[in-house]
Design a protein around this motif. Structure first.
Motif, short mmCIF file in Angstrom:
data_model
loop_
_atom_site.label_atom_id
_atom_site.label_comp_id
_atom_site.label_asym_id
_atom_site.label_seq_id
_atom_site.Cartn_x
_atom_site.Cartn_y
_atom_site.Cartn_z
N GLU A 90 7.71 -2.77 -8.64
CA GLU A 90 6.33 -3.24 -8.64
C GLU A 90 5.47 -2.48 -7.63
OE1 GLU A 90 6.44 -7.91 -9.82
OE2 GLU A 90 6.92 -7.41 -7.75
N LYS A 91 4.18 -2.46 -7.91
CA LYS A 91 3.21 -1.90 -6.98
C LYS A 91 3.17 -2.79 -5.74
CE LYS A 91 -1.63 -0.69 -6.63
NZ LYS A 91 -2.93 -0.74 -7.28
N LYS A 92 3.14 -2.18 -4.58
CA LYS A 92 3.10 -2.93 -3.31
C LYS A 92 1.65 -3.05 -2.87
CE LYS A 92 7.65 -2.64 -3.01
NZ LYS A 92 8.09 -2.45 -4.36
N ASP A 93 0.98 -4.16 -3.27
CA ASP A 93 -0.43 -4.30 -2.95
C ASP A 93 -0.80 -5.66 -2.35
OD1 ASP A 93 -0.10 -5.77 -5.24
OD2 ASP A 93 -1.77 -4.88 -6.32
N SER A 103 9.33 3.33 7.28
CA SER A 103 8.21 2.43 7.59
C SER A 103 8.69 1.03 7.97
CB SER A 103 7.25 2.33 6.41
OG SER A 103 7.78 1.51 5.40
N ARG A 104 7.90 0.38 8.78
CA ARG A 104 8.19 -1.01 9.14
C ARG A 104 8.13 -1.91 7.91
NH1 ARG A 104 4.68 -1.38 14.74
NH2 ARG A 104 6.30 -0.48 16.09
N SER A 105 7.15 -1.66 7.04
CA SER A 105 7.02 -2.48 5.83
C SER A 105 8.28 -2.43 4.99
CB SER A 105 5.82 -2.02 5.00
OG SER A 105 4.62 -2.27 5.68
#
Length: 61
Positions: free
Chosen positions: A13-16, A42-44
């Motif tokens: 999925e798009k991460k938005d 990345s932290r995310s």
């Protein structure tokens, strides 16, 4: 054919969606050390992977 798991679907999925997180300096230090060891840039992404592992461990698809 087996349905994809929640985490397989989420990976595509798009991460938005943004989530604000307040943590201590020692927690961010531990997160950064863990993600460096795992070679996660990345932290995310590190937080997403930790959530996925925790949910998987608790038996959620």
């Amino acid at each position: 054919m087996q349905q994809p798991t929640l985490w397989q679907t989420a990976a595509m999925e798009k991460k938005d969606v943004r989530v604000q997180l307040v943590i201590s300096p020692s927690e961010i230090e531990a997160l950064d050390a863990w993600r460096a060891k795992q070679r996660i840039w990345s932290r995310s992404e590190a937080i997403r992977q930790l959530i996925a592992e925790g949910v998987k461990r608790d038996g959620v698809r």
